[in-house]
Design an enzyme around this catalytic site. Structure first.
Site, PDB file in Angstrom:
ATOM      1  N   LYS A 190       0.841  -1.202   0.000  1.00 51.90           N
ATOM      2  CA  LYS A 190       0.000   0.000   0.000  1.00 51.90           C
ATOM      3  C   LYS A 190       0.872   1.247   0.000  1.00 51.90           C
ATOM      4  CE  LYS A 190      -3.913  -1.861   2.564  1.00 51.90           C
ATOM      5  NZ  LYS A 190      -5.018  -1.597   1.659  1.00 51.90           N
ATOM      6  N   GLU A 224     -12.237  -2.979  11.275  1.00 53.73           N
ATOM      7  CA  GLU A 224     -12.980  -3.483  10.109  1.00 53.73           C
ATOM      8  C   GLU A 224     -14.468  -3.454  10.435  1.00 53.73           C
ATOM      9  OE1 GLU A 224     -10.798  -6.752   7.745  1.00 53.73           O
ATOM     10  OE2 GLU A 224     -10.890  -7.419   9.810  1.00 53.73           O
ATOM     11  N   HIS A 248      -0.099  -7.598   9.403  1.00 48.00           N
ATOM     12  CA  HIS A 248      -0.329  -6.185   9.074  1.00 48.00           C
ATOM     13  C   HIS A 248       0.081  -5.233  10.202  1.00 48.00           C
ATOM     14  CE1 HIS A 248      -2.434  -7.992   5.873  1.00 48.00           C
ATOM     15  NE2 HIS A 248      -3.636  -8.040   6.399  1.00 48.00           N
ATOM     16  N   LYS A 348     -13.200  -6.970  14.219  1.00 53.12           N
ATOM     17  CA  LYS A 348     -14.188  -7.135  13.145  1.00 53.12           C
ATOM     18  C   LYS A 348     -15.519  -6.590  13.620  1.00 53.12           C
ATOM     19  CE  LYS A 348     -12.341 -10.544  10.171  1.00 53.12           C
ATOM     20  NZ  LYS A 348     -12.087  -9.592   9.088  1.00 53.12           N
TER      21      LYS A 348
END
Ligand SMILES: NC(=O)c1ccc[n+]([C@@H]2O[C@H](COP(=O)([O-])OP(=O)(O)OC[C@H]3O[C@@H](n4cnc5c(N)ncnc54)[C@H](OP(=O)(O)O)[C@@H]3O)[C@@H](O)[C@H]2O)c1
Length: 496
Positions: A190, A224, A248, A348
């Site tokens: 990214k 997320e 990550h 999440k």
């Protein structure tokens, strides 16, 4: 020295093990289509897909093209076609006959072109399949070529824990040298993640402040809003620490905290990342609750839609103890970071999808604005990774008027301002593999160190079942215990 055409666009064959799976469809197909559209791939670039699902060569090409169309964001323009040479082999990884057919297909593809017989083996496979495939590649001699190169791309997770991570490295090293192994974490592809490095080391103003003297603490958040989607069986075994932290978040942490390397070279950079991982204080297993908080979502409302709790998701154990949220406090015992806590969180089904690194600076040494109305808030440098890529700096200004009032404002740099479309991580990383550039890939020892850091948390949590799951509603920012966790340190999570 000018690079030759073969160095810029090396002819090669990309063999995708697990080509009928989700990763190939959603992430690799768009990346390949963009690279081909932009002329970044050799006209002799070939793809060989392998999976159990039945496809003809043509049907497999269509599947890749459908994936490219469906998963190319509008900002990226039209995806482009797949390279001309696309083949598909149906078979089971356990079946040696598959590798004989692969050998024949590779030789046929390589004989059709003039360049060297370069090969990329991409493991888009369930983690437990890697060893079988690697052994077969060695046995059939496919892992070696004369007058060309062979590279292996390995997807995360790199094992399930420290022991299996080490084992995977040993297995890989039986077939390939470290120079041939590309452990991929698409976060490193990214632009905004690479920008952490540039922001720190290409600007004179930040680095002098980048240490315990000026920084109060750092928060890294990967929130997320999605649930587990179709990944139930993987997620149920993995949980948030293996899914997000081992890769990550550790990458965001090491890029934020590493020392400047002597050169922009893969080994120099990766060595600095390893050093900082080695400096992380081991979690004290007995007092794990002071350093780590876990959570699991219950039913709730996300983006206006009612969603089930984790335990009600299809193919999830109704008594599951898998954490879908974690917050960790990390201490880095080195000269630069002594005494600076790093708070990491990911979950999440949170209220919003946001990834950011927020660096909160210490306050001024002497506060004489005590009569000023308005709170004197700390300066914060925020590196937005997604969805709104950019950098912003928060600082206080005087509100115009006769009363002394201080207000926080933001100096914002949205990445979109640069005008160039921001490519997906896979595009950049696949191109780097063809060029043999390992800078943005994870070295074997780096993956092992990340496991070493996280193993005490995994072991402590797996030995004592969580008493209170589910402990946060979908659509919130995690469990209350996570808020208390920071309150104990007189700090608060940033609003995302
Ligand atoms: N999907 C993502 O967003 C994502 C992101 C990052 C990393 N990853 C990693 O990438 C890898 C692949 O993930 P995925 O989501 O693509 O998984 P997936 O959808 O389950 O696909 C797995 C692939 O492997 C094939 N396969 C499995 N066992 C096989 C066997 N014994 N013989 C032959 N083929 C076999 C499947 O073939 P059939 O379906 O034809 O049987 C399918 O093509 C995993 O390691 C995952 O952790 C995935």
């Amino acid at each position: 020295m000018r690079r030759t055409e073969d160095e810029i666009r090396p002819p090669c064959t990309l063999v995708i093990f697990g080509a009928s799976g989700d990763l190939a469809h959603r992430l690799l197909a768009p990346a390949l289509a963009h690279l081909n559209r932009d002329g970044a791939l050799s006209p002799d670039f070939a793809i060989v897909g392998i999976g159990r699902t039945e496809y003809s060569d043509e049907a497999f090409r269509e599947r890749l093209e459908d994936g490219a169309k469906a998963f190319t964001p509008p900002t990226q323009g039209r995806p482009g076609d797949m390279p001309e040479a696309v083949r598909y082999l149906r078979g089971s990884f356990e079946d040696r006959e598959l590798y004989r057919r692969l050998k024949a297909t590779l030789e046929d593809t390589e004989n059709r072109r003039e360049g060297p017989p370069n090969r990329i083996f991409y493991f888009a496979t369930p983690p437990d399949a890697d060893e079988t495939i690697i052994e077969a590649l060695v046995e059939t001699g496919l892992a070696r070529v004369e007058n060309g190169w062979v590279r292996a791309v390995v997807e995360k997770p790199f094992g399930h824990d420290l022991a299996s991570g080490r084992h995977l490295n040993e297995v890989l090293l039986r077939a390939f040298r470290e120079k041939q192994i590309y452990r991929i974490d698409h976060y490193l592809g990214k632009e905004t993640v690479q920008n952490i490095f540039v922001l720190r080391f290409a600007n004179g103003i930040f680095e002098p402040l980048w240490n315990h003297r000026y920084i109060d603490h750092v928060q890294i958040s990967v929130a997320e809003s999605v649930g587990i989607g179709h990944r139930a069986s993987f997620y149920e075994k993995a949980g948030v620490v293996r899914d997000m932290f081992q890769n990550h978040i550790m990458q965001l942490l090491t890029l934020t905290t590493m020392e400047p390397p002597a050169a922009y070279e893969s080994d120099a950079i990766r060595a600095e990342k390893v050093k900082v991982l080695e400096s992380i204080r081991p979690f004290p297993t007995k007092e794990i609750d002071d350093w780590a908080v876990r959570g699991q979502y219950g039913p709730g409302v996300v983006n206006g839609k009612r969603v089930p709790g984790y335990r009600e998701e299809p193919n999830i154990d109704p008594q599951s103890t898998t954490p879908t949220y974690a917050a960790l406090k990390i201490a880095i015992d080195n000269w630069r970071w002594a005494g600076v806590p790093f708070y990491l969180r990911s979950g999440k089904r949170l209220a919003k999808r946001v990834t950011e690194v927020a660096i909160e600076f210490k306050g001024v040494p002497h506060r004489f604005f005590h009569k000023a109305s308005g709170e004197l808030l700390p300066n914060v440098l925020r590196l937005h990774i997604q969805p709104d890529e950019g950098v912003s700096l928060k600082f206080g200004v005087k509100v115009p008027g006769s009363v002394l009032q201080i207000q926080s404002v933001y100096m914002d740099f949205p990445y979109a301002k640069l005008g160039a479309p921001i490519a997906g991580g896979y595009e950049r990383l696949l191109l780097d593999v063809t060029h043999g550039d390992q800078t943005l890939f994870i070295r074997g020892d780096e993956a092992e160190h990340a496991w070493e850091v996280l193993t005490p948390v995994l072991e402590a949590w797996e030995s004592v079942p969580p008493p209170d799951f589910p402990n946060y509603a979908a659509g919130t920012f995690g469990p209350e215990t996570a808020d208390k966790f920071l309150e104990k340190d007189q700090r608060r999570w940033r609003t995302l």
